[in-house]
Design a protein around this motif. Structure first.
Motif, PDB file in Angstrom:
ATOM      1  N   GLN A  50      -1.502   8.197   1.728  1.00 57.67           N
ATOM      2  CA  GLN A  50      -2.850   7.776   1.368  1.00 57.67           C
ATOM      3  C   GLN A  50      -3.574   8.857   0.563  1.00 57.67           C
ATOM      4  N   ALA A  57      -2.496   0.708  -4.533  1.00 59.06           N
ATOM      5  CA  ALA A  57      -2.076  -0.491  -3.812  1.00 59.06           C
ATOM      6  C   ALA A  57      -1.918  -1.627  -4.822  1.00 59.06           C
ATOM      7  N   SER A  78       0.849  -1.189   0.000  1.00 55.65           N
ATOM      8  CA  SER A  78       0.000   0.000   0.000  1.00 55.65           C
ATOM      9  C   SER A  78       0.886   1.240   0.000  1.00 55.65           C
ATOM     10  N   THR A 104       2.787   2.106  -6.502  1.00 56.04           N
ATOM     11  CA  THR A 104       2.515   2.668  -5.179  1.00 56.04           C
ATOM     12  C   THR A 104       2.934   4.128  -5.120  1.00 56.04           C
ATOM     13  N   SER A 106      -5.583   5.230  -3.241  1.00 54.17           N
ATOM     14  CA  SER A 106      -5.060   4.175  -2.382  1.00 54.17           C
ATOM     15  C   SER A 106      -6.055   3.036  -2.181  1.00 54.17           C
TER      16      SER A 106
END
Length: 380
Positions: free
Chosen positions: A96, A136, A92, A131, A100
């Protein structure tokens, strides 16, 4: 000539393999139990006892009178229900964002394991690029490769069963049952390479509900030249070719002879680092008789798939284009638009100065950006 001279000056030390550690990602290694119900086809040929028989079988399978569809060597299917241990890695992005929650499921091709997607430094690391772009990823070792189970190479490692594994992994991810630490994704994109693209295409055909977008790399729908690659392998038994790694393995696990056959099938000279070829050859993984005999059984026509599709080929792909993909992938003779007649959109892209193993060339990061841009432009 200037480009050739510049590339030839690069030393073998320019390639440094590293496990997929990146400032842009947090990765978790998983062992996933995937239960499948799928057809297994009895193989109507004797189990190969040695390399001489393997070469004789190759000659019979690729001669001028050989059937185009090798599935004639298969008996009526028997449904099996089995649970396989599949090695996977979930990464991941460290930062974020909305993207994501989009997971790319990465399926590698023949001759590799999941490390194809994170092959070395950033030059060859698709996971790091994905990434870094905010996505992800879930990469996994197909049956018979890496740390995943290695069942019978004739009757179990067959294409319909491998498709069932991909479907099972996708269902586990989609339902939130893959692993307690992995959240339910908002969307899932399937990204394949070569045989992994065949499997991803087959998922779109058979379970269009499971994917929000398909990226098929190292691939076309023209199978005319696949026998060229089969012939180049010489059908070496893996246990004879690399006994230190594969001693005791079934005779149904095959590989090619040496690094030059590897280059012939996967790489375009001089657009790769020789150290990459050396590493790839030392760490290659076998393909199986069962895979080759059953590949034609997979469904590819995908009229029910209405999501985005990106078909991406290498300019000098031997296996799917006979060494020149221009016209085969992007011209009026391309078969792919008819396979995905309702995809919204369907796009084709050709990566220049590259052979079939697109992730093993100096310019690999170029196609990484094309994938990320395509997904983002189409709501993924």
């Amino acid at each position: 000539m200037l480009l050739y001279n510049a590339l030839s000056l690069l030393s073998l030390s320019s390639f440094a393999f590293a496990e997929s550690k990146s400032a842009s990602a947090e990765c978790t290694n998983l062992t996933v139990q995937v239960k499948v119900n799928a057809p297994s086809h009895p193989v109507l040929m004797p189990v190969l006892e040695n390399g001489y028989q393997a070469v004789a079988f190759l000659l019979a399978a690729t001669g001028r009178d050989a059937p185009v569809d090798p599935s004639g060597l298969l008996g009526p299917p028997v449904n099996i229900s089995k649970t396989f241990s599949i090695s996977a890695q979930y990464c991941s992005p460290s930062s974020q964002s909305k993207k994501s929650s989009v997971v790319q499921i990465l399926t590698h091709g023949l001759g590799f394991d999941k490390s194809y997607w994170s092959f070395g430094n950033a030059t060859y690391n698709y996971v790091e690029a994905a990434t870094g772009a905010g996505y992800a990823t879930l990469s996994y070792d197909r049956l018979g490769t890496g740390l995943s189970d290695k069942p019978d190479s004739y009757t179990i490692i067959q294409s319909p069963i491998e498709l069932a594994v991909l479907v099972g992994l996708t269902e586990l991810l989609k339902s939130g049952d893959l692993h307690p630490s992995i959240p339910v994704p908002a969307k899932i994109a399937h990204v394949g390479h070569s045989y992994g693209s065949v499997l991803s295409n087959a998922l779109a055909a058979s379970r269009p509900d499971l994917s929000d977008g398909i990226v098929l790399t190292g691939f076309s729908h023209n199978s005319t030249y696949e026998r060229w690659w089969e012939i180049s392998t010489g059908f070496n038994l893996a246990r004879e070719n690399q006994p230190a790694r594969f001693q005791g393995w079934s005779s149904g696990y095959m590989t090619w002879g040496n690094k030059y056959y590897n280059q012939y099938g996967f790489l375009k000279y001089p657009f790769f680092d020789p150290a990459v070829l050396e590493y790839s050859e030392a760490h290659k993984w076998p393909f199986t008789v069962g895979e080759l005999l059953t590949m034609a059984l997979l469904p590819l026509a995908s009229p029910g798939f209405t999501k985005p599709v990106l078909l991406m080929a290498a300019s000098s792909d031997l296996i799917f284009c006979g060494g020149d993909c221009y016209g085969i992938v992007d011209g009026p003779d391309s078969l792919s638009p008819s396979v995905f007649p309702n995809a919204k959109p369907f796009e084709a892209y050709i990566q220049p100065n590259s052979g079939h193993g697109m992730n093993l060339h100096y310019n690999a990061s170029g196609w990484y950006g094309v994938v990320s841009a395509f997904l983002a432009t189409n709501g993924l």
